[in-house]
Write a protein that holds these residues in place. Structure first.
Motif, short mmCIF file in Angstrom:
data_model
loop_
_atom_site.label_atom_id
_atom_site.label_comp_id
_atom_site.label_asym_id
_atom_site.label_seq_id
_atom_site.Cartn_x
_atom_site.Cartn_y
_atom_site.Cartn_z
N PRO A 35 10.92 14.62 -22.91
CA PRO A 35 10.27 13.38 -23.34
C PRO A 35 8.75 13.47 -23.46
O PRO A 35 8.16 12.93 -24.40
CB PRO A 35 10.68 12.36 -22.28
CG PRO A 35 12.00 12.87 -21.78
CD PRO A 35 11.88 14.37 -21.81
N LYS A 36 8.11 14.19 -22.53
CA LYS A 36 6.65 14.31 -22.59
C LYS A 36 6.21 15.12 -23.80
O LYS A 36 5.26 14.76 -24.50
CB LYS A 36 6.12 14.94 -21.30
CG LYS A 36 4.59 14.97 -21.25
CD LYS A 36 4.08 15.49 -19.92
CE LYS A 36 2.55 15.46 -19.89
NZ LYS A 36 2.03 15.98 -18.59
N ALA A 37 6.91 16.22 -24.07
CA ALA A 37 6.58 17.06 -25.22
C ALA A 37 6.84 16.31 -26.52
O ALA A 37 6.07 16.43 -27.48
CB ALA A 37 7.38 18.35 -25.18
N ALA A 38 7.92 15.52 -26.56
CA ALA A 38 8.21 14.72 -27.75
C ALA A 38 7.11 13.71 -27.99
O ALA A 38 6.67 13.48 -29.14
CB ALA A 38 9.56 14.02 -27.59
N HIS A 39 6.62 13.09 -26.94
CA HIS A 39 5.52 12.13 -27.06
C HIS A 39 4.25 12.82 -27.54
O HIS A 39 3.52 12.30 -28.40
CB HIS A 39 5.27 11.45 -25.71
CG HIS A 39 4.18 10.43 -25.74
ND1 HIS A 39 2.86 10.72 -25.46
CD2 HIS A 39 4.20 9.11 -26.06
CE1 HIS A 39 2.13 9.64 -25.58
NE2 HIS A 39 2.91 8.65 -25.94
N THR A 40 3.99 14.01 -27.03
CA THR A 40 2.82 14.79 -27.46
C THR A 40 2.91 15.12 -28.94
O THR A 40 1.94 14.98 -29.69
CB THR A 40 2.72 16.09 -26.65
OG1 THR A 40 2.52 15.77 -25.28
CG2 THR A 40 1.56 16.96 -27.14
N LEU A 41 4.10 15.55 -29.39
CA LEU A 41 4.28 15.88 -30.80
C LEU A 41 4.06 14.67 -31.69
O LEU A 41 3.40 14.76 -32.73
CB LEU A 41 5.67 16.48 -31.03
CG LEU A 41 6.02 16.81 -32.49
CD1 LEU A 41 5.01 17.79 -33.08
CD2 LEU A 41 7.43 17.37 -32.58
N LYS A 42 4.59 13.53 -31.29
CA LYS A 42 4.40 12.31 -32.09
C LYS A 42 2.92 11.95 -32.19
O LYS A 42 2.45 11.55 -33.27
CB LYS A 42 5.21 11.16 -31.48
CG LYS A 42 6.71 11.28 -31.72
CD LYS A 42 7.49 10.10 -31.17
CE LYS A 42 7.73 10.23 -29.71
NZ LYS A 42 8.63 9.16 -29.18
N SER A 43 2.18 12.12 -31.11
CA SER A 43 0.74 11.82 -31.14
C SER A 43 0.01 12.78 -32.07
O SER A 43 -0.88 12.36 -32.84
CB SER A 43 0.17 11.93 -29.72
OG SER A 43 0.75 10.97 -28.87
N ILE A 44 0.38 14.07 -32.04
CA ILE A 44 -0.25 15.06 -32.91
C ILE A 44 0.07 14.78 -34.37
O ILE A 44 -0.79 14.88 -35.26
CB ILE A 44 0.19 16.48 -32.51
CG1 ILE A 44 -0.42 16.86 -31.15
CG2 ILE A 44 -0.24 17.50 -33.57
CD1 ILE A 44 0.13 18.15 -30.57
N MET A 45 1.31 14.41 -34.65
CA MET A 45 1.71 14.07 -36.02
C MET A 45 0.88 12.91 -36.56
O MET A 45 0.39 12.95 -37.70
CB MET A 45 3.21 13.74 -36.06
CG MET A 45 4.11 14.94 -35.82
SD MET A 45 5.85 14.50 -35.48
CE MET A 45 6.37 13.91 -37.10
N THR A 46 0.71 11.89 -35.75
CA THR A 46 -0.09 10.74 -36.16
C THR A 46 -1.54 11.14 -36.41
O THR A 46 -2.15 10.74 -37.42
CB THR A 46 -0.03 9.63 -35.08
OG1 THR A 46 1.32 9.22 -34.90
CG2 THR A 46 -0.87 8.43 -35.48
N GLU A 47 -2.09 11.94 -35.52
CA GLU A 47 -3.47 12.40 -35.66
C GLU A 47 -3.66 13.24 -36.91
O GLU A 47 -4.66 13.10 -37.64
CB GLU A 47 -3.85 13.22 -34.42
CG GLU A 47 -5.28 13.75 -34.42
CD GLU A 47 -5.55 14.61 -33.20
OE1 GLU A 47 -5.96 15.77 -33.38
OE2 GLU A 47 -5.33 14.13 -32.07
N MET A 48 -2.70 14.12 -37.20
CA MET A 48 -2.79 14.95 -38.41
C MET A 48 -2.85 14.10 -39.67
O MET A 48 -3.65 14.35 -40.58
CB MET A 48 -1.58 15.89 -38.50
CG MET A 48 -1.61 17.06 -37.55
SD MET A 48 -0.16 18.12 -37.79
CE MET A 48 -0.43 18.71 -39.46
N CYS A 49 -1.99 13.10 -39.74
CA CYS A 49 -1.94 12.27 -40.94
C CYS A 49 -3.17 11.38 -41.06
O CYS A 49 -3.63 11.09 -42.17
CB CYS A 49 -0.66 11.44 -40.93
SG CYS A 49 0.80 12.47 -41.24
#
Length: 236
Positions: free
Chosen positions: A166-180
């Protein structure tokens, strides 16, 4: 950033796995690609990534045809399959440096981004270990980091949250948002419809190789949940 134009792909028996697909992904989009098993999601994603030939239509990345100049397209793209194949005889850091060499990432950017993302995914202490010793989740994290270190304009992911805690999934979602927010675009498939509904600004639903819904998340789901809309579309 990504333009899929009348894309079709057939396998043995001339049965079309994907039939006349048209999708536009703009810079800044987090675009969810939804469908049941066998609907044509992975076929489409592999064609976008340039690892699967196709007969009809074309796919453009930042205005460049994947058919005519696949190398130029791949330089702007990062692809993470649902089950990444890594060079397991290498250490994690050796693999990341190998990817950095391929994409000609300079030493400063490479070290900065590896440190940033390895810390974010809590993988720093394992980078000196042989990849063969990694768990599935750790391999998934390493694949994600390798996709990010050359700052792709287009990030393509096939079921990216499978195997992540769950923590890694949350991190990935944050990075995806930041990239876009920085002008990149993301196109990804997922069976986790709640994640797609919350994370994506646009959604495409595919059924039997054909597009059955496409648009902003709000346009696609209306007053219903994305899960309700999806179930209604695939059962009709």
């Amino acid at each position: 950033m990504l333009h899929i134009n009348n894309f079709s792909k057939s396998y043995k028996g001339n049965k079309k796995a994907v039939d006349q697909l048209n999708i536009d992904v703009k810079s800044g989009d987090i675009y969810g690609f939804i469908g049941h098993n066998g609907a044509g999601k992975t076929t489409t994603i592999r064609a976008i990534a340039g690892v699967l030939d196709f007969e009809e239509g074309d796919i453009y990345i930042d205005g460049v045809s994947i058919k005519k100049d696949p190398v130029a397209c791949k330089k702007k793209t990062a692809y993470i399959p649902d089950n990444p194949d890594l060079y397991e005889h290498l250490t994690g850091i050796a693999y990341l440096n190998f990817i950095g060499d391929i994409y000609e990432v300079n030493k400063f950017d490479r070290e900065t981004l590896i440190e940033r993302y390895a810390d974010a995914f809590e993988l720093t202490s394992n980078l000196g270990d042989i990849i063969q010793s990694y768990s599935h989740g750790m391999k998934q994290k390493l694949a994600i980091i390798s996709a990010l270190i050359h700052r792709p304009k287009l990030l393509i992911l096939d079921e990216p949250f499978v195997g992540l805690d769950p923590k890694a999934a949350h991190t990935l979602k944050s990075i995806m948002t930041e990239m876009c927010q920085g002008g990149s675009a993301i196109f990804f498939s997922t069976h986790v419809l709640e994640v797609a509904e919350k994370l994506c600004n646009k959604i495409a639903i595919i059924k039997g190789g054909k597009l059955v819904a496409c648009g902003t998340t709000q346009e696609v789901k209306g007053n219903l949940s994305l899960e309700d809309v999806f179930m209604e579309l695939i059962e009709n």
